[in-house]
Scaffold this active site. Sequence first.
Site, PDB file in Angstrom:
ATOM      1  N   ASN A  35      22.976  14.050  76.276  1.00  0.00           N
ATOM      2  CA  ASN A  35      22.149  13.415  77.300  1.00  0.00           C
ATOM      3  C   ASN A  35      20.813  13.048  76.653  1.00  0.00           C
ATOM      4  O   ASN A  35      19.948  13.890  76.465  1.00  0.00           O
ATOM      5  CB  ASN A  35      21.948  14.414  78.458  1.00  0.00           C
ATOM      6  CG  ASN A  35      21.135  13.836  79.595  1.00  0.00           C
ATOM      7  OD1 ASN A  35      20.618  12.719  79.499  1.00  0.00           O
ATOM      8  ND2 ASN A  35      21.002  14.589  80.664  1.00  0.00           N
ATOM      9  N   ARG A  41      25.911  10.770  78.591  1.00  0.00           N
ATOM     10  CA  ARG A  41      25.436  10.424  79.924  1.00  0.00           C
ATOM     11  C   ARG A  41      24.700   9.083  79.818  1.00  0.00           C
ATOM     12  O   ARG A  41      23.827   8.914  78.962  1.00  0.00           O
ATOM     13  CB  ARG A  41      24.462  11.490  80.419  1.00  0.00           C
ATOM     14  CG  ARG A  41      23.870  11.099  81.743  1.00  0.00           C
ATOM     15  CD  ARG A  41      22.785  12.033  82.175  1.00  0.00           C
ATOM     16  NE  ARG A  41      22.287  11.587  83.463  1.00  0.00           N
ATOM     17  CZ  ARG A  41      21.016  11.681  83.819  1.00  0.00           C
ATOM     18  NH1 ARG A  41      20.129  12.195  83.001  1.00  0.00           N
ATOM     19  NH2 ARG A  41      20.637  11.258  84.994  1.00  0.00           N
ATOM     20  N   HIS A  47      22.680   9.999  90.374  1.00  0.00           N
ATOM     21  CA  HIS A  47      23.218  11.368  90.500  1.00  0.00           C
ATOM     22  C   HIS A  47      24.714  11.353  90.846  1.00  0.00           C
ATOM     23  O   HIS A  47      25.242  12.322  91.390  1.00  0.00           O
ATOM     24  CB  HIS A  47      22.508  12.175  91.622  1.00  0.00           C
ATOM     25  CG  HIS A  47      21.088  12.508  91.358  1.00  0.00           C
ATOM     26  ND1 HIS A  47      20.135  12.514  92.349  1.00  0.00           N
ATOM     27  CD2 HIS A  47      20.441  12.877  90.225  1.00  0.00           C
ATOM     28  CE1 HIS A  47      18.958  12.855  91.847  1.00  0.00           C
ATOM     29  NE2 HIS A  47      19.116  13.067  90.558  1.00  0.00           N
ATOM     30  N   HIS A  66      21.766  16.622  96.758  1.00  0.00           N
ATOM     31  CA  HIS A  66      21.347  16.991  95.407  1.00  0.00           C
ATOM     32  C   HIS A  66      19.819  17.078  95.429  1.00  0.00           C
ATOM     33  O   HIS A  66      19.120  16.068  95.422  1.00  0.00           O
ATOM     34  CB  HIS A  66      21.824  15.924  94.403  1.00  0.00           C
ATOM     35  CG  HIS A  66      21.405  16.187  92.994  1.00  0.00           C
ATOM     36  ND1 HIS A  66      22.281  16.551  91.997  1.00  0.00           N
ATOM     37  CD2 HIS A  66      20.186  16.159  92.402  1.00  0.00           C
ATOM     38  CE1 HIS A  66      21.621  16.736  90.867  1.00  0.00           C
ATOM     39  NE2 HIS A  66      20.341  16.494  91.087  1.00  0.00           N
ATOM     40  N   LEU A  67      19.317  18.318  95.496  1.00  0.00           N
ATOM     41  CA  LEU A  67      17.877  18.511  95.670  1.00  0.00           C
ATOM     42  C   LEU A  67      17.287  19.145  94.414  1.00  0.00           C
ATOM     43  O   LEU A  67      17.209  20.366  94.282  1.00  0.00           O
ATOM     44  CB  LEU A  67      17.602  19.404  96.892  1.00  0.00           C
ATOM     45  CG  LEU A  67      18.305  19.010  98.203  1.00  0.00           C
ATOM     46  CD1 LEU A  67      18.004  20.020  99.300  1.00  0.00           C
ATOM     47  CD2 LEU A  67      17.890  17.612  98.633  1.00  0.00           C
ATOM     48  N   ARG A 102       8.089  11.722  93.607  1.00  0.00           N
ATOM     49  CA  ARG A 102       8.433  10.371  94.090  1.00  0.00           C
ATOM     50  C   ARG A 102       8.402  10.319  95.614  1.00  0.00           C
ATOM     51  O   ARG A 102       8.809  11.274  96.280  1.00  0.00           O
ATOM     52  CB  ARG A 102       9.832   9.982  93.603  1.00  0.00           C
ATOM     53  CG  ARG A 102       9.872   9.573  92.165  1.00  0.00           C
ATOM     54  CD  ARG A 102      11.286   9.318  91.699  1.00  0.00           C
ATOM     55  NE  ARG A 102      11.666  10.267  90.659  1.00  0.00           N
ATOM     56  CZ  ARG A 102      12.911  10.507  90.270  1.00  0.00           C
ATOM     57  NH1 ARG A 102      13.911   9.864  90.827  1.00  0.00           N
ATOM     58  NH2 ARG A 102      13.164  11.377  89.332  1.00  0.00           N
ATOM     59  N   MET A 124       8.911  23.225  93.885  1.00  0.00           N
ATOM     60  CA  MET A 124       9.176  23.775  95.218  1.00  0.00           C
ATOM     61  C   MET A 124       8.840  25.264  95.325  1.00  0.00           C
ATOM     62  O   MET A 124       8.455  25.750  96.379  1.00  0.00           O
ATOM     63  CB  MET A 124      10.636  23.517  95.590  1.00  0.00           C
ATOM     64  CG  MET A 124      10.982  23.793  97.027  1.00  0.00           C
ATOM     65  SD  MET A 124       9.836  23.045  98.213  1.00  0.00           S
ATOM     66  CE  MET A 124      10.476  21.389  98.348  1.00  0.00           C
ATOM     67  N   GLU A 147      26.980  18.643  85.672  1.00  0.00           N
ATOM     68  CA  GLU A 147      27.217  17.272  85.219  1.00  0.00           C
ATOM     69  C   GLU A 147      27.838  17.241  83.816  1.00  0.00           C
ATOM     70  O   GLU A 147      28.666  16.389  83.515  1.00  0.00           O
ATOM     71  CB  GLU A 147      25.907  16.487  85.252  1.00  0.00           C
ATOM     72  CG  GLU A 147      25.490  16.191  86.685  1.00  0.00           C
ATOM     73  CD  GLU A 147      24.008  15.910  86.861  1.00  0.00           C
ATOM     74  OE1 GLU A 147      23.661  14.747  87.059  1.00  0.00           O
ATOM     75  OE2 GLU A 147      23.204  16.854  86.806  1.00  0.00           O
TER      76      GLU A 147
HETATM   77  P1  AMP Z   1      16.245  20.478  88.907  1.00  0.00           P
HETATM   78  O1  AMP Z   1      15.624  19.117  88.752  1.00  0.00           O
HETATM   79  O2  AMP Z   1      17.628  20.435  89.453  1.00  0.00           O
HETATM   80  O3  AMP Z   1      16.120  21.321  87.657  1.00  0.00           O
HETATM   81  O4  AMP Z   1      15.376  21.249  90.026  1.00  0.00           O
HETATM   82  C1  AMP Z   1      14.015  21.516  89.865  1.00  0.00           C
HETATM   83  C2  AMP Z   1      13.459  22.015  91.184  1.00  0.00           C
HETATM   84  O5  AMP Z   1      14.140  23.216  91.582  1.00  0.00           O
HETATM   85  C3  AMP Z   1      11.971  22.377  91.126  1.00  0.00           C
HETATM   86  O6  AMP Z   1      11.300  21.804  92.218  1.00  0.00           O
HETATM   87  C4  AMP Z   1      11.979  23.880  91.253  1.00  0.00           C
HETATM   88  O7  AMP Z   1      10.842  24.335  91.890  1.00  0.00           O
HETATM   89  C5  AMP Z   1      13.189  24.105  92.128  1.00  0.00           C
HETATM   90  N1  AMP Z   1      13.590  25.507  92.101  1.00  0.00           N
HETATM   91  C6  AMP Z   1      14.111  26.204  91.070  1.00  0.00           C
HETATM   92  N2  AMP Z   1      14.274  27.512  91.423  1.00  0.00           N
HETATM   93  C7  AMP Z   1      13.828  27.634  92.718  1.00  0.00           C
HETATM   94  C8  AMP Z   1      13.717  28.716  93.661  1.00  0.00           C
HETATM   95  N3  AMP Z   1      14.105  29.942  93.330  1.00  0.00           N
HETATM   96  N4  AMP Z   1      13.235  28.437  94.890  1.00  0.00           N
HETATM   97  C9  AMP Z   1      12.843  27.191  95.212  1.00  0.00           C
HETATM   98  N5  AMP Z   1      12.914  26.142  94.383  1.00  0.00           N
HETATM   99  C10 AMP Z   1      13.401  26.352  93.148  1.00  0.00           C
END
Ligand code: AMP
Length: 405
Positions: free
Chosen positions: A7, A90, A179, A207-208, A240, A283, A383
């Site tokens: 990737n 990817r 995604h 997908h958050l 964003r 988050m 992925e």
């Molecule tokens: P990703 O782009 O899939 O790696 O996700 C990143 C997001 O996941 C960031 O906003 C992190 O704050 C959130 N994240 C990871 N672990 C936690 C958790 N235990 N509680 C809340 N948000 C989380």
Amino acid sequence: MKILVVNSGSSSVKYQFIDMDGEKVLCKGLAERIGISGSRLIHKLDTKKLVLDREMKDHEQALKLILETLTDKEWGVIKDLSEISAVGHRVVHGAERFASSVLIDEEVLKALEENSHLAPLHNPPNIMGILATQKILPNTPGVAVFDTAFHQSMPEKAFIYAIPYRFYQEHRIRRYGFHGTSHRYVSKRAAEILNRDYSNFKVITCHLGNGASISAIMNGRSVDTSMGFTPLEGLVMGTRCGDIDPAIVVYMQESLNMNLKEVYNVLNKESGVLGISQLSSDMRDIEEAAESGNKAAKMALEIYIYRIAKYIGAYTAAMNGVDAIVFTAGIGENSPIVRERVCDYLGYLSVKIDKEKNNSRSKEAIISTPDSKVAVLVVSTNEELVIARDTKEIIEKGLKELNLF
Ligand code: AMP
């Protein structure tokens, strides 16, 4: 069959080396800060971690170092590069040309280059990764797996914007969605977990992550998704804005004297959860601050959750019902608060969450109660595994056609 999954980003190359017998990740890592000072390789083997501070001027040097590490006596997992059966890449944008993964040849590379203007930040580094790999491993086949491909099944009513049709005809301005590899994997996995027939299943996948999107998947096909022409549309994300009135863009330029680049930066890098909270795009920070009473963080969380709930309502309507809702990626997999508060909006669907199950931190779980009308699941996205599986399938098909398998 052993497959290297690559990737390539603008200044990084992430990789996983997967043995497809048992789908076991043999090692993985990240070359970062490529082309900038302080470049380094982080390589993980079982529980051990190697950090190599080495100058990497470009993607070719990064991939050379990755391959050297794969064959290293102490840190490697293979003796010889010929043990790599294929490389799965990817690729962010496949435009309308690619509705599924493909074996990379000259013609495919040309098409990728032609699509680059649609994803100027992503496709060029993806192509650099492919070219570098081809140079170092000229006899190893490569497969491209696209973020957009899964969404090519969307009907016109979902992908055509209500702007003059010529913008689509002449410039291919439409909803593409991103995604896709993740939405495909978690939707299929949800059907497996629930023991449902994927070809007769209505599922909404959330997908958050830092980037976030939501998809409506009916009978194994994506029928709508929240990201659009670019990954800026749809949900509120880390930095964003997601959906806004497009006239704001004009107003910022005309009345606030901002130039195009400034507007673009505000909407892509300074908005979302970060923009509302003025605190963080992460988050975890937002939840912590909201918990301790920070008003801006509370508002950011509320807006973030409300937008997801609105999309779930819209996609339930789009599919005339929903059997399951799936949460995935960093926030979807790890935030019980976000999941619970999104589901609080879904009483009209008779969604019921088991709070204890929602609070557990397993990678896969059904978090709804047995009497919930709609199943709610947490599924850990993967992925890299989808890229490896597609690569294996395409290579085996090719070998079969040549009667070599
Ligand atoms: P990703 O782009 O899939 O790696 O996700 C990143 C997001 O996941 C960031 O906003 C992190 O704050 C959130 N994240 C990871 N672990 C936690 C958790 N235990 N509680 C809340 N948000 C989380």
